[in-house]
Scaffold this motif. Structure first.
Motif, PDB file in Angstrom:
ATOM      1  N   ALA A 179     -14.227  14.311  10.456  1.00  0.00           N
ATOM      2  CA  ALA A 179     -14.995  14.498  11.695  1.00  0.00           C
ATOM      3  C   ALA A 179     -14.800  15.908  12.239  1.00  0.00           C
ATOM      4  O   ALA A 179     -15.761  16.564  12.675  1.00  0.00           O
ATOM      5  CB  ALA A 179     -14.568  13.461  12.733  1.00  0.00           C
ATOM      6  N   ALA A 180     -13.568  16.395  12.211  1.00  0.00           N
ATOM      7  CA  ALA A 180     -13.286  17.731  12.732  1.00  0.00           C
ATOM      8  C   ALA A 180     -14.021  18.787  11.918  1.00  0.00           C
ATOM      9  O   ALA A 180     -14.610  19.721  12.473  1.00  0.00           O
ATOM     10  CB  ALA A 180     -11.788  17.997  12.708  1.00  0.00           C
TER      11      ALA A 180
ATOM     12  N   GLY B 150     -18.961  24.478  16.485  1.00  0.00           N
ATOM     13  CA  GLY B 150     -17.995  25.527  16.784  1.00  0.00           C
ATOM     14  C   GLY B 150     -16.586  24.973  16.946  1.00  0.00           C
ATOM     15  O   GLY B 150     -16.376  23.778  17.118  1.00  0.00           O
ATOM     16  N   LEU B 151     -15.627  25.901  16.915  1.00  0.00           N
ATOM     17  CA  LEU B 151     -14.223  25.491  16.931  1.00  0.00           C
ATOM     18  C   LEU B 151     -13.734  25.038  18.294  1.00  0.00           C
ATOM     19  O   LEU B 151     -12.630  24.502  18.400  1.00  0.00           O
ATOM     20  CB  LEU B 151     -13.347  26.656  16.438  1.00  0.00           C
ATOM     21  CG  LEU B 151     -13.598  27.103  15.008  1.00  0.00           C
ATOM     22  CD1 LEU B 151     -12.673  28.253  14.650  1.00  0.00           C
ATOM     23  CD2 LEU B 151     -13.422  25.960  14.027  1.00  0.00           C
TER      24      LEU B 151
ATOM     25  N   ASP C 159     -20.230  28.843   6.919  1.00  0.00           N
ATOM     26  CA  ASP C 159     -20.617  29.020   8.311  1.00  0.00           C
ATOM     27  C   ASP C 159     -19.400  29.248   9.193  1.00  0.00           C
ATOM     28  O   ASP C 159     -19.420  30.075  10.105  1.00  0.00           O
ATOM     29  CB  ASP C 159     -21.393  27.807   8.807  1.00  0.00           C
ATOM     30  CG  ASP C 159     -22.795  27.739   8.218  1.00  0.00           C
ATOM     31  OD1 ASP C 159     -23.282  28.788   7.772  1.00  0.00           O
ATOM     32  OD2 ASP C 159     -23.377  26.653   8.224  1.00  0.00           O
ATOM     33  N   ALA C 160     -18.330  28.498   8.935  1.00  0.00           N
ATOM     34  CA  ALA C 160     -17.128  28.660   9.753  1.00  0.00           C
ATOM     35  C   ALA C 160     -16.490  30.023   9.527  1.00  0.00           C
ATOM     36  O   ALA C 160     -16.053  30.691  10.464  1.00  0.00           O
ATOM     37  CB  ALA C 160     -16.129  27.557   9.429  1.00  0.00           C
ATOM     38  N   LEU C 161     -16.459  30.478   8.271  1.00  0.00           N
ATOM     39  CA  LEU C 161     -15.833  31.762   7.960  1.00  0.00           C
ATOM     40  C   LEU C 161     -16.578  32.921   8.598  1.00  0.00           C
ATOM     41  O   LEU C 161     -15.965  33.897   9.037  1.00  0.00           O
ATOM     42  CB  LEU C 161     -15.776  31.957   6.444  1.00  0.00           C
ATOM     43  CG  LEU C 161     -15.133  33.254   5.941  1.00  0.00           C
ATOM     44  CD1 LEU C 161     -13.678  33.320   6.354  1.00  0.00           C
ATOM     45  CD2 LEU C 161     -15.245  33.348   4.435  1.00  0.00           C
ATOM     46  N   LEU C 162     -17.899  32.818   8.677  1.00  0.00           N
ATOM     47  CA  LEU C 162     -18.695  33.910   9.216  1.00  0.00           C
ATOM     48  C   LEU C 162     -18.855  33.836  10.728  1.00  0.00           C
ATOM     49  O   LEU C 162     -19.454  34.719  11.327  1.00  0.00           O
ATOM     50  CB  LEU C 162     -20.084  33.919   8.560  1.00  0.00           C
ATOM     51  CG  LEU C 162     -20.087  34.328   7.087  1.00  0.00           C
ATOM     52  CD1 LEU C 162     -21.465  34.146   6.477  1.00  0.00           C
ATOM     53  CD2 LEU C 162     -19.614  35.764   6.914  1.00  0.00           C
TER      54      LEU C 162
ATOM     55  N   PRO D 170     -17.129  33.768  14.645  1.00  0.00           N
ATOM     56  CA  PRO D 170     -15.911  34.316  15.244  1.00  0.00           C
ATOM     57  C   PRO D 170     -14.833  33.247  15.379  1.00  0.00           C
ATOM     58  O   PRO D 170     -15.092  32.172  15.899  1.00  0.00           O
ATOM     59  CB  PRO D 170     -16.385  34.805  16.624  1.00  0.00           C
ATOM     60  CG  PRO D 170     -17.854  34.952  16.494  1.00  0.00           C
ATOM     61  CD  PRO D 170     -18.287  33.904  15.515  1.00  0.00           C
ATOM     62  N   PHE D 171     -13.644  33.525  14.912  1.00  0.00           N
ATOM     63  CA  PHE D 171     -12.515  32.621  15.079  1.00  0.00           C
ATOM     64  C   PHE D 171     -11.722  33.071  16.292  1.00  0.00           C
ATOM     65  O   PHE D 171     -11.257  34.211  16.329  1.00  0.00           O
ATOM     66  CB  PHE D 171     -11.595  32.644  13.853  1.00  0.00           C
ATOM     67  CG  PHE D 171     -12.003  31.698  12.778  1.00  0.00           C
ATOM     68  CD1 PHE D 171     -11.328  30.516  12.582  1.00  0.00           C
ATOM     69  CD2 PHE D 171     -13.088  31.984  11.975  1.00  0.00           C
ATOM     70  CE1 PHE D 171     -11.712  29.636  11.590  1.00  0.00           C
ATOM     71  CE2 PHE D 171     -13.478  31.107  10.987  1.00  0.00           C
ATOM     72  CZ  PHE D 171     -12.786  29.940  10.795  1.00  0.00           C
TER      73      PHE D 171
END
Length: 227
Positions: free
Chosen positions: A36-37, A45-46, A122-125, A127-128
């Protein structure tokens, strides 16, 4: 190349690294939370609320916090394998004594991995946030990419006006051609071949100068002084 570093479960993309001592229901809860996460981090988004993750996993918030006391712990667990893949790509490139081949294979391998794991792409590109999970790993990966770029320039094989931030543009462009899983690998390979041809120095006709690189947002690959 990725097989020796990735342990991503083929059906979900999430590792099953639960402790062998967990009861079956606890292990099931943990896996549902990670699935789910991952889906919500990519789609929303995070900063998606932890309560939303728990609800989508079908567990209580208390269960979520017992397994993952902080958001950082959850993000790290969800994406740790993929960051290991990126680190391995960089390490392989830095170990290659042919600077242009290292540069070329870095782009080819990252772009090929995007066709296999588009959710993490998508997550890597994106902003974290600095506080989440990879504040040490991301700079190491970025510095490795920068070193690969500088070596290729020093060898006279990469055009001088190529900026390490252009790698983000390459990966974003590659993401744009991989919408259809049936054609994604072939489309990605062709795009990468065209791009690499334009990046190579010392061709018969001098390359036209590139426009200046765009400013980077947080979490993007770093720029180095002097391009």
């Amino acid at each position: 190349m990725l097989a020796h570093v990735s342990h991503i479960a083929p059906d979900t993309g999430v590792r099953d690294t639960g402790s062998p001592g967990l009861r079956s229901d606890a292990a099931s809860n943990r896996r549902r939370l990670l699935e789910a996460a991952r889906a919500l981090f990519v789609s929303r988004g995070l900063d998606v609320p932890m309560a939303t993750i728990a609800r989508h996993a079908g567990v209580g918030v208390a269960t979520l916090y017992r397994r993952f006391p902080t958001r950082e712990a959850l993000v790290t667990e969800v994406f740790s394998d993929e960051f290991a893949v990126c680190s391995a790509i960089v390490d392989d490139a830095l170990a290659d004594d042919d600077a242009w081949r290292a540069f070329r294979r870095t782009i080819e391998t990252v772009c090929a991995s995007q066709t296999q794991d588009r959710e993490f792409n998508d997550a890597l590109l994106s902003p974290f946030p600095d506080a989440l999970g990879f504040e040490r790993e991301l700079p190491r990966i970025g510095e490795g990419f920068a070193e690969v770029v500088q070596r290729a320039k020093a060898a006279g094989r990469l055009r001088e006006d190529f900026d390490v931030s252009d790698l983000s543009l390459v990966f974003l462009a590659n993401r744009g051609v991989i919408g259809d899983p049936a054609t994604a690998p072939a489309a990605s390979r062709r795009l990468v071949a065209h791009l690499l041809r334009s990046f190579e120095a010392g061709r018969a006709e001098p390359a036209r100068p590139l426009p200046p690189p765009a400013p980077l947002g947080p979490g993007r690959l770093p720029r180095t002084s002097g391009g």
